[in-house]
Design an enzyme around this catalytic site. Structure first.
Site, short mmCIF file in Angstrom:
data_model
loop_
_atom_site.label_atom_id
_atom_site.label_comp_id
_atom_site.label_asym_id
_atom_site.label_seq_id
_atom_site.Cartn_x
_atom_site.Cartn_y
_atom_site.Cartn_z
N ASP A 158 11.89 36.80 59.55
CA ASP A 158 11.60 36.07 58.32
C ASP A 158 10.50 36.85 57.59
OD1 ASP A 158 11.35 33.84 56.47
OD2 ASP A 158 9.53 33.33 57.57
N ASP A 160 8.34 35.39 54.43
CA ASP A 160 7.22 34.57 53.96
C ASP A 160 6.58 33.80 55.11
OD1 ASP A 160 7.89 33.82 50.54
OD2 ASP A 160 8.85 35.35 51.76
N GLU A 167 3.62 32.42 50.86
CA GLU A 167 4.95 32.01 50.44
C GLU A 167 5.09 32.49 49.00
OE1 GLU A 167 7.44 30.45 52.00
OE2 GLU A 167 6.42 30.13 53.91
N ARG A 203 13.02 24.29 43.32
CA ARG A 203 11.85 25.12 43.03
C ARG A 203 12.18 26.20 42.00
NH1 ARG A 203 10.24 26.94 48.91
NH2 ARG A 203 12.46 26.51 49.24
N SER A 246 15.37 36.78 54.78
CA SER A 246 14.41 35.92 54.10
C SER A 246 15.05 34.97 53.10
CB SER A 246 13.38 36.79 53.36
OG SER A 246 12.49 36.00 52.60
N GLY A 247 14.52 33.75 53.10
CA GLY A 247 14.85 32.80 52.05
C GLY A 247 14.05 33.07 50.80
N LYS A 292 21.02 33.26 57.58
CA LYS A 292 20.17 34.17 58.35
C LYS A 292 20.80 34.45 59.71
CE LYS A 292 15.54 33.04 56.56
NZ LYS A 292 14.15 32.78 56.97
N ASP A 315 8.95 31.38 61.33
CA ASP A 315 7.95 30.31 61.43
C ASP A 315 8.43 28.97 60.92
OD1 ASP A 315 6.16 29.76 58.52
OD2 ASP A 315 7.76 31.22 58.58
N ASN A 318 13.98 26.70 58.55
CA ASN A 318 15.19 27.46 58.20
C ASN A 318 15.34 28.72 59.07
OD1 ASN A 318 12.94 28.62 56.82
ND2 ASN A 318 14.32 29.69 55.43
#
Length: 373
Positions: A158, A160, A167, A203, A246-247, A292, A315, A318
């Site tokens: 991941d 962020d 983030e 967002r 990554s998201g 992912k 972390d 997701n």
């Protein structure tokens, strides 16, 4: 004036250590199924008056090979004889015979002990017992299969709050004056309280109009997570392929790959701009938890790797699907839900602490560092 502290090595059975009533600062512990070599900082009378003692010996260059089905790794800023006694008692009460112990790290800021456990375990039950014991010890206690104590061939990360200490979407929101509003949505999503896809779209809609010219400024200021460069550099030196999954956004992931970290592959979300500003829309497919995991599995297949050679590090909620895919799923400074659902978790140290779960000690890590990391 206080009594002078001296370092001494004691030769005694593990059972005698578990029964000790005294305390002291532990320097090291080595055990090969016979007598243990216990290094202590002794202040006053030695805690084991009837045990053979000698001057401290230099640590082994390499840890012993792992032959037991399970390993439990204790990571603590400083281990005391009292903590060690509690841990040995914990193993005994659960019927987990210890067949070997290695000291993987010993410094002023961290002590890492690896215990080989010869027992038949239900992983989920045993893992939660270790998490509860870790809280009592105020340390990290990580359970993993013995055969996973090796360097992986592919590692998915991941970005962020894992590779970087921020983030990104929250940083964009701060500039537009809606930082608190977006950060609250991000936090709820990372804790698993909101669906990631829905929260991501919400967002992005709030960020409509964000100027494209500000991206480079933000990228240059993103702080790396403690230990990120050391871990990624070590994996590159050891021949392990690495990927950002990554998201967050490809713009920032590619910046990290180009300027900051040795990363082989990048998969993240794309930002959509029109007339120099964010449109507020999203470009499918969104990189959520399921994607992912699917991407990491596909990369393993493309590289001809079995999942026993794959690990993941993250972390947030997701990240849970990919953390449960391969040989190890290491949650770094995880949210409470992730700590419970990830196979492994490290809360008290930086990313480089993952190197101990690959069976490396500080001497070996130091050689990697000297080689150009």
């Amino acid at each position: 004036m206080g009594e002078q502290t001296t370092a001494r090595e004691f030769h005694l059975p593990l059972e005698q250590i578990a029964g000790a009533s005294a305390d002291g600062a532990l320097r090291y512990l080595e055990y090969r199924g016979d007598m243990a070599r216990l290094g202590l900082a002794v202040n006053g009378e030695p805690p084991f008056a009837d045990a053979a003692a000698s001057e401290p010996a230099p640590p082994p260059a390499e840890p012993a090979p792992v032959s037991a089905p399970w390993c439990v790794t204790l990571l603590s800023p400083a281990v005391t004889l009292s903590q060690l006694r509690q841990l040995l008692t914990f193993f005994a009460e659960h019927g987990w015979p210890v067949t070997g112990v290695d000291t993987l790290a010993q410094s002023d800021t961290r002590t890492v002990l690896r215990f080989q456990i010869d027992a038949v375990l239900d992983f989920s039950t045993a893992k939660h017992a270790c998490l509860q014991q870790a809280e009592k010890l105020k340390a990290d206690l990580v359970l993993q299969p013995g055969d996973s104590q090796r360097v992986p061939a592919l590692a998915g990360f991941d970005m962020d709050s894992t590779l970087i200490d921020a983030e990104v979407i929250d940083e964009l929101a701060k500039i537009t004056g809606i930082g608190e509003q977006v950060a609250a949505i991000t936090e709820a999503a990372m804790r698993g309280q909101l669906d990631f896809r829905q929260s991501f779209k919400k967002r992005m809609a709030l960020l409509k109009g964000f100027p494209e010219t500000r991206l480079a400024e933000i990228a240059a200021e993103l702080p790396l997570k403690d230990g990120a460069a050391k871990l990624l550099g070590a994996l590159r030196a050891l021949g392990c392929k690495t990927a950002i999954l990554s998201g967050g956004f490809t713009y920032f992931a590619h910046y990290l790959q180009r300027e900051r970290l040795p990363v082989d592959f990048v998969h993240a979300n794309q930002l959509e701009f029109a007339q120099g500003a964010l449109t507020g829309d999203v470009i499918e497919p969104i990189v959520d938890g399921a994607r992912k995991r699917a991407l990491l599995q596909q990369m393993a297949e493309d590289l001809g790797l079995g999942l026993d050679r794959v690990i993941a590090v993250g972390d947030g909620a997701n990240d849970i699907p990919m953390l449960n895919l391969g040989a190890l799923g290491i949650a770094i400074h995880p949210k409470p839900k992730v700590r419970l659902e990830a196979p492994q978790a490290i809360s008290g140290f930086g990313l480089d602490a993952a190197l101990y779960l690959f069976g490396l000690n500080d001497a070996q890590i130091g050689k990697l560092t000297q080689s150009g990391l």
